[in-house]
Write a protein that holds these residues in place. Structure first.
Motif, PDB file in Angstrom:
ATOM      1  N   LYS A  68       0.821  -1.216   0.000  1.00 32.25           N
ATOM      2  CA  LYS A  68       0.000   0.000   0.000  1.00 32.25           C
ATOM      3  C   LYS A  68       0.853   1.264   0.000  1.00 32.25           C
ATOM      4  N   ALA A  69       1.999   1.203   0.665  1.00 33.33           N
ATOM      5  CA  ALA A  69       2.826   2.395   0.822  1.00 33.33           C
ATOM      6  C   ALA A  69       3.750   2.658  -0.367  1.00 33.33           C
ATOM      7  N   HIS A  70       4.234   1.611  -1.034  1.00 34.54           N
ATOM      8  CA  HIS A  70       5.325   1.792  -1.989  1.00 34.54           C
ATOM      9  C   HIS A  70       5.051   1.328  -3.419  1.00 34.54           C
ATOM     10  N   PHE A  71       3.912   0.702  -3.684  1.00 34.50           N
ATOM     11  CA  PHE A  71       3.712   0.109  -4.999  1.00 34.50           C
ATOM     12  C   PHE A  71       2.346   0.466  -5.588  1.00 34.50           C
ATOM     13  N   GLN A  72       2.029   1.772  -5.501  1.00 35.54           N
ATOM     14  CA  GLN A  72       0.793   2.293  -6.059  1.00 35.54           C
ATOM     15  C   GLN A  72       1.099   3.222  -7.244  1.00 35.54           C
ATOM     16  N   PHE A  73       0.071   3.574  -8.015  1.00 36.01           N
ATOM     17  CA  PHE A  73       0.276   4.322  -9.249  1.00 36.01           C
ATOM     18  C   PHE A  73       0.998   5.644  -9.022  1.00 36.01           C
ATOM     19  N   ARG A  74       0.746   6.283  -7.881  1.00 33.23           N
ATOM     20  CA  ARG A  74       1.425   7.543  -7.590  1.00 33.23           C
ATOM     21  C   ARG A  74       2.936   7.381  -7.601  1.00 33.23           C
ATOM     22  N   ASN A  75       3.444   6.250  -7.071  1.00 32.55           N
ATOM     23  CA  ASN A  75       4.882   5.999  -7.044  1.00 32.55           C
ATOM     24  C   ASN A  75       5.456   5.902  -8.461  1.00 32.55           C
ATOM     25  N   TYR A  76       4.696   5.330  -9.367  1.00 29.90           N
ATOM     26  CA  TYR A  76       5.115   5.169 -10.763  1.00 29.90           C
ATOM     27  C   TYR A  76       4.999   6.501 -11.517  1.00 29.90           C
ATOM     28  N   TYR A  77       3.871   7.157 -11.361  1.00 29.31           N
ATOM     29  CA  TYR A  77       3.598   8.389 -12.098  1.00 29.31           C
ATOM     30  C   TYR A  77       4.610   9.486 -11.755  1.00 29.31           C
ATOM     31  N   ASP A  78       5.031   9.551 -10.508  1.00 32.96           N
ATOM     32  CA  ASP A  78       6.006  10.565 -10.093  1.00 32.96           C
ATOM     33  C   ASP A  78       7.314  10.431 -10.862  1.00 32.96           C
ATOM     34  N   ARG A  79       7.719   9.195 -11.160  1.00 34.57           N
ATOM     35  CA  ARG A  79       8.963   8.992 -11.921  1.00 34.57           C
ATOM     36  C   ARG A  79       8.795   9.488 -13.360  1.00 34.57           C
ATOM     37  N   ILE A  80       7.639   9.225 -13.958  1.00 32.69           N
ATOM     38  CA  ILE A  80       7.395   9.697 -15.329  1.00 32.69           C
ATOM     39  C   ILE A  80       7.422  11.221 -15.368  1.00 32.69           C
ATOM     40  N   GLU A  81       6.783  11.854 -14.418  1.00 30.65           N
ATOM     41  CA  GLU A  81       6.767  13.318 -14.337  1.00 30.65           C
ATOM     42  C   GLU A  81       8.176  13.869 -14.165  1.00 30.65           C
ATOM     43  N   GLU A  82       8.967  13.212 -13.336  1.00 29.17           N
ATOM     44  CA  GLU A  82      10.342  13.660 -13.097  1.00 29.17           C
ATOM     45  C   GLU A  82      11.174  13.590 -14.379  1.00 29.17           C
ATOM     46  N   ILE A  83      11.015  12.519 -15.133  1.00 32.51           N
ATOM     47  CA  ILE A  83      11.753  12.376 -16.397  1.00 32.51           C
ATOM     48  C   ILE A  83      11.304  13.423 -17.413  1.00 32.51           C
ATOM     49  N   LEU A  84       9.996  13.635 -17.525  1.00 31.83           N
ATOM     50  CA  LEU A  84       9.489  14.640 -18.469  1.00 31.83           C
ATOM     51  C   LEU A  84      10.007  16.031 -18.117  1.00 31.83           C
ATOM     52  N   GLU A  85      10.106  16.334 -16.838  1.00 30.67           N
ATOM     53  CA  GLU A  85      10.646  17.619 -16.409  1.00 30.67           C
ATOM     54  C   GLU A  85      12.118  17.737 -16.796  1.00 30.67           C
ATOM     55  N   ASN A  86      12.872  16.658 -16.622  1.00 34.15           N
ATOM     56  CA  ASN A  86      14.284  16.671 -17.019  1.00 34.15           C
ATOM     57  C   ASN A  86      14.438  16.812 -18.526  1.00 34.15           C
ATOM     58  N   MET A  87      13.531  16.208 -19.287  1.00 37.46           N
ATOM     59  CA  MET A  87      13.561  16.368 -20.745  1.00 37.46           C
ATOM     60  C   MET A  87      13.324  17.824 -21.133  1.00 37.46           C
ATOM     61  N   ARG A  88      12.378  18.468 -20.464  1.00 36.32           N
ATOM     62  CA  ARG A  88      12.095  19.875 -20.751  1.00 36.32           C
ATOM     63  C   ARG A  88      13.305  20.748 -20.406  1.00 36.32           C
ATOM     64  N   ASN A  89      13.968  20.434 -19.311  1.00 37.16           N
ATOM     65  CA  ASN A  89      15.168  21.186 -18.921  1.00 37.16           C
ATOM     66  C   ASN A  89      16.294  20.972 -19.928  1.00 37.16           C
ATOM     67  N   ASP A  90      16.395  19.753 -20.458  1.00 33.05           N
ATOM     68  CA  ASP A  90      17.413  19.475 -21.471  1.00 33.05           C
ATOM     69  C   ASP A  90      17.204  20.342 -22.705  1.00 33.05           C
ATOM     70  N   GLN A  91      15.935  20.506 -23.115  1.00 25.64           N
ATOM     71  CA  GLN A  91      15.628  21.295 -24.311  1.00 25.64           C
ATOM     72  C   GLN A  91      15.972  22.771 -24.079  1.00 25.64           C
ATOM     73  N   ILE A  92      15.699  23.251 -22.865  1.00 27.47           N
ATOM     74  CA  ILE A  92      15.976  24.659 -22.532  1.00 27.47           C
ATOM     75  C   ILE A  92      17.483  24.943 -22.553  1.00 27.47           C
ATOM     76  N   SER A  93      18.257  23.980 -22.064  1.00 25.51           N
ATOM     77  CA  SER A  93      19.695  24.170 -21.944  1.00 25.51           C
ATOM     78  C   SER A  93      20.434  24.010 -23.270  1.00 25.51           C
ATOM     79  N   GLN A  94      19.756  23.428 -24.252  1.00 22.35           N
ATOM     80  CA  GLN A  94      20.419  23.207 -25.547  1.00 22.35           C
ATOM     81  C   GLN A  94      20.500  24.484 -26.372  1.00 22.35           C
TER      82      GLN A  94
END
Length: 389
Positions: A363-389
């Motif tokens: 219940k604490a560690h293996f719910q959709f929120r745990n997965y979705y947060d990683r996707i959001e984090e990667i998408l944010e890093n992708m956006r930062n990569d585009q800005i820095s290029q």
């Protein structure tokens, strides 16, 4: 999860471990599609039915020759297409163009992924690699061939494997790798679960009937413990080719020869509902395999308030909170497996306590929120990569 997204997955097949992820996307207002290279024998289409894209006709002709003639005695010949399978390019491009997702998640570094990644780049669709290589691993190979493959596949990746086993010694972290765990819905709360069906301790194990699953070792471990405990072992596995059939005959023959028919029960090709019924009857779950990339069954068992034991050569062994929700034994070590089983079954009250802890762990560690947060984090890093290029 304020902004809804269109999410596209591609994998060689639609595995059961994707079911809860698909449910999470859809229940949170996102649109998701799944492209697969082929359809597996046992799949759950409750939330998403994959579109089977298949392979190019030329590759299929070569694959038939390879599997049935060149490597007909090799039980793993059918897996060649996972790395080398060539997609029908125009058909694949059509699906991608029509859906035009906000993000595409592609399984494994393979020819199929290289082709799909190129198509997504053409349509300016960001991609994430999904594989089972752990975040913490041995240093990467830096030869030219590997560099070319990394260049042609997505830069960022997610994996449900943090490390293989539970020991970080000598491992380095992949700076572009993110742990996005397998997901599992809670199934049976400890206060609802009925332990010790028929008055005995029931051990459950799932695995294809093949040598690396160590099912014979599992039977031998239970056989030795029968001198001290009233146990019953249930094994549920897939039989989908003649290699599986051969191993199945071997382990069932062992049980007959040793007079264990009343102590060991075998099932083949159970569906999800039938598997769930076995978890409800189980008191302890074991993954005895060696070379196990990442078994979702560890948390599947915990979701039914069942403590879990895993071999150390398993990418999800670290999902077990050692000593609280289960144990990890040394790879291929029957003696250590027996010792870890004994630690759980010697005290029935503690077994129930560990089952309850496993349920809360899921219940604490293996719910959709745990997965979705990683996707959001990667998408944010992708956006930062585009800005820095």
């Amino acid at each position: 999860m304020e902004v809804s997204m269109k999410v596209l997955y591609m994998s060689h097949r639609y595995h059961t471990n994707q079911t809860t992820i698909m449910k999470g996307w859809k229940e949170n207002g996102h649109e998701v599609r799944f492209l697969s290279q082929y359809a597996g024998k046992v799949e759950d289409y409750t939330y998403v039915k994959p579109i089977v894209v298949g392979y190019s006709k030329i590759f299929m002709a070569f694959d038939y020759l390879y599997v049935h003639f060149l490597k007909r005695k090799d039980p793993f010949a059918i897996d060649m297409k996972l790395k080398c399978g060539v997609p029908p390019i125009w058909k694949l491009a059509k699906y991608i163009k029509e859906f035009h997702p906000d993000i595409a998640i592609l399984r494994e570094r393979s020819i199929y992924t290289i082709c799909m990644n190129a198509i997504c780049r053409h349509y300016h669709i960001p991609t994430i690699l999904y594989n089972l290589s752990p975040v913490w691993d041995k240093p990467k190979k830096m030869d030219l061939a590997h560099k070319i493959v990394w260049k042609l596949t997505p830069k960022y990746r997610i994996t449900p494997t943090n490390l293989v086993g539970i020991d970080y010694s000598g491992l380095v972290k992949d700076q572009y790798g993110y742990w996005a765990p397998f997901l599992m819905e809670p199934q049976e709360a400890p206060e609802e679960k009925k332990y010790f069906h028929n008055g005995r301790i029931n051990v459950f194990c799932i695995g294809k009937y093949q040598e690396r699953k160590n099912l014979k070792m599992m039977i031998e471990a239970v056989e030795e413990l029968l001198a001290k405990y009233d146990l019953h072992l249930t094994i549920a596995g897939e039989v989908s080719n003649h290699f599986h059939e051969e191993y199945y005959r071997m382990v069932t023959g062992y049980v007959r020869e040793h007079g264990l028919e009343e102590r060991v029960t075998f099932y083949t090709n159970l569906n999800r509902k039938q598997i769930s019924e076995q978890y409800r009857k189980a008191d302890v779950y074991v993954v005895p395999s060696t070379g196990e990339p990442a078994s979702i069954t560890v948390i599947e068992a915990m979701a039914f308030s069942v403590p879990a034991i895993s071999g150390s050569d398993n990418g999800t062994a670290s999902y077990i909170d050692y000593g609280k929700t289960g144990y990890v034994f040394e790879d291929n070590d029957k003696k250590d497996l027996i010792e870890k089983l004994n630690k759980i079954i010697c005290d029935r009250d503690n077994l129930v306590k560990m089952g309850a802890a496993g349920y809360e762990h899921v219940k604490a560690h293996f719910q959709f929120r745990n997965y979705y947060d990683r996707i959001e984090e990667i998408l944010e890093n992708m956006r930062n990569d585009q800005i820095s290029q």
